[in-house]
Design an enzyme around this catalytic site. Structure first.
Site, mmCIF file in Angstrom:
data_model
loop_
_atom_site.group_PDB
_atom_site.id
_atom_site.type_symbol
_atom_site.label_atom_id
_atom_site.label_comp_id
_atom_site.label_asym_id
_atom_site.label_seq_id
_atom_site.Cartn_x
_atom_site.Cartn_y
_atom_site.Cartn_z
ATOM 1 N NE ARG A 140 -24.363 12.352 -80.453
ATOM 2 C CZ ARG A 140 -23.250 12.717 -79.841
ATOM 3 N NH1 ARG A 140 -22.309 11.806 -79.585
ATOM 4 N NH2 ARG A 140 -23.039 13.972 -79.490
ATOM 5 C CE LYS B 285 -24.757 14.427 -83.662
ATOM 6 N NZ LYS B 285 -25.624 15.624 -83.509
ATOM 7 C CG HIS C 229 -33.348 11.827 -79.209
ATOM 8 N ND1 HIS C 229 -32.028 12.209 -79.196
ATOM 9 C CD2 HIS C 229 -34.056 12.914 -78.806
ATOM 10 C CE1 HIS C 229 -31.941 13.476 -78.820
ATOM 11 N NE2 HIS C 229 -33.156 13.921 -78.569
ATOM 12 N NE ARG D 191 -27.514 11.758 -77.150
ATOM 13 C CZ ARG D 191 -26.239 11.926 -76.835
ATOM 14 N NH1 ARG D 191 -25.574 10.946 -76.238
ATOM 15 N NH2 ARG D 191 -25.621 13.060 -77.102
ATOM 16 C CG HIS E 45 -23.778 17.390 -75.946
ATOM 17 N ND1 HIS E 45 -24.816 17.623 -75.078
ATOM 18 C CD2 HIS E 45 -24.296 16.620 -76.933
ATOM 19 C CE1 HIS E 45 -25.911 17.031 -75.515
ATOM 20 N NE2 HIS E 45 -25.617 16.421 -76.640
ATOM 21 C CE1 TYR F 56 -30.164 14.467 -74.517
ATOM 22 C CE2 TYR F 56 -29.863 15.185 -76.781
ATOM 23 C CZ TYR F 56 -30.098 14.184 -75.865
ATOM 24 O OH TYR F 56 -30.272 12.898 -76.301
#
Length: 302
Positions: free
Chosen positions: A151, A175, A244, A247, A270, A279
């Site tokens: 990311r 995250k 993005h 990625r 994830h 995705y």
């Protein structure tokens, strides 16, 4: 359509409330009025002429009519939100006991799939042959984003101590402050090594960041986005380049080559497999084929 006073009286009081008490902008007030007028007209067509007669079933019919009329999910959500706010007002005023629109939601907005570059476009983007420190830094950043599927925030947050060239792995904080170890090899590893040799020409003394700006401090998200967009134009790549997209290209190419959804999930960091499925736009046929081949109860027995 002329609306009866049984519908307009409460609406007019609500509009005055929006204007004088909530002090909403004229544009927002007009949006409320437009949405609620449409709802009132639809209810009148359905035979509802008083707000007290409204229940969840009637609200669902309003939502269904919006969908039949081709209303976008976002527009329908706005309409139901306006109705919900108005009915909350009536509950607060004691005109209704409960809000019948509370349990009615708009259909989910379709989630646009991110675009990826094909392998040839990636090669075209990453064919940076300039050897000044900024160009080397930029190629190292792009090679690492594509080579490890990072990311943007993970790339920017990397420190020199997080990188192990000898092992070919790096430590990232994703995250939810979750730490993961990500492998990187090949050209990504090579160009990070080249950058580390040149980093001292830009980095301020004591700066821990792996990637720094020309001011010697940690590079910003905005600067990375700007530099990648500029390289996309300079390398004559047909589509707009952003972090993005690199990625997503990593995820797509990894999945196409390996077919291993779980591994791609781990590499991307994830938490849920469903996120990875969206995705990487994995098609159901591949999942079904894997299931048929792998599940012990999926095979027919004689």
């Amino acid at each position: 359509m002329s609306l009866p006073a049984s519908l307009t009286r409460s609406l007019d009081r609500f509009y005055e409330y929006l204007r004088s008490e909530r002090e909403l902008s004229l544009h927002t007030q007009q949006n409320y009025k437009r949405q609620l007028t449409t709802v009132a007209e639809q209810l009148l067509e359905l035979g509802v002429s008083d707000w007290h007669a409204l229940d969840a079933g009637w609200v669902r019919q309003v939502a269904s009519k919006g969908m039949r009329d081709g209303l976008k999910a976002s527009s329908l959500a706005m309409r139901l939100s306006a109705l919900r706010s108005f009915l909350d007002y009536l509950v607060h005023q004691g005109e209704l006991k409960a809000n019948p629109a509370k349990g009615v939601s708009a259909p989910r907005k379709s989630r646009p799939l991110p675009k990826n570059l094909d392998v040839d476009e990636m090669d075209q983007l990453l064919s940076v042959d300039e050897n000044d420190p900024l160009s080397v830094r930029d190629r190292a950043m792009m090679e690492l984003m594509y080579g490890a599927g990072l990311r943007l925030s993970e790339l920017v947050g990397l420190n020199v101590k997080d990188i192990s060239l000898s092992k070919g792995d790096l430590r990232v904080i994703g995250k939810g402050d979750k730490e993961r170890i990500v492998p990187f090899a090949g050209l990504a590893r090579e160009w990070v090594g080249i950058w580390l040799k040149m980093r001292g020409q830009l980095a301020a003394p004591g700066e821990p960041a792996l990637f720094v700006s020309k001011l010697g401090q940690r590079i910003s998200n905005r600067n990375v986005q700007k530099r990648m967009a500029e390289w996309g134009q300079k390398q004559a790549v047909s589509s707009h380049i952003n972090p993005h997209k690199l990625r997503h290209s990593f995820a797509t190419h990894m999945l196409e080559s390996s077919g291993d959804l779980r591994a791609v999930q781990e590499l991307l960091g994830h938490a849920n497999l469903s996120t990875t499925q969206i995705y990487t736009h994995l098609d159901f046929q591949h999942l079904a084929k894997v299931y048929d081949q792998a599940h012990p109860r999926a095979k027919k027995t004689k």
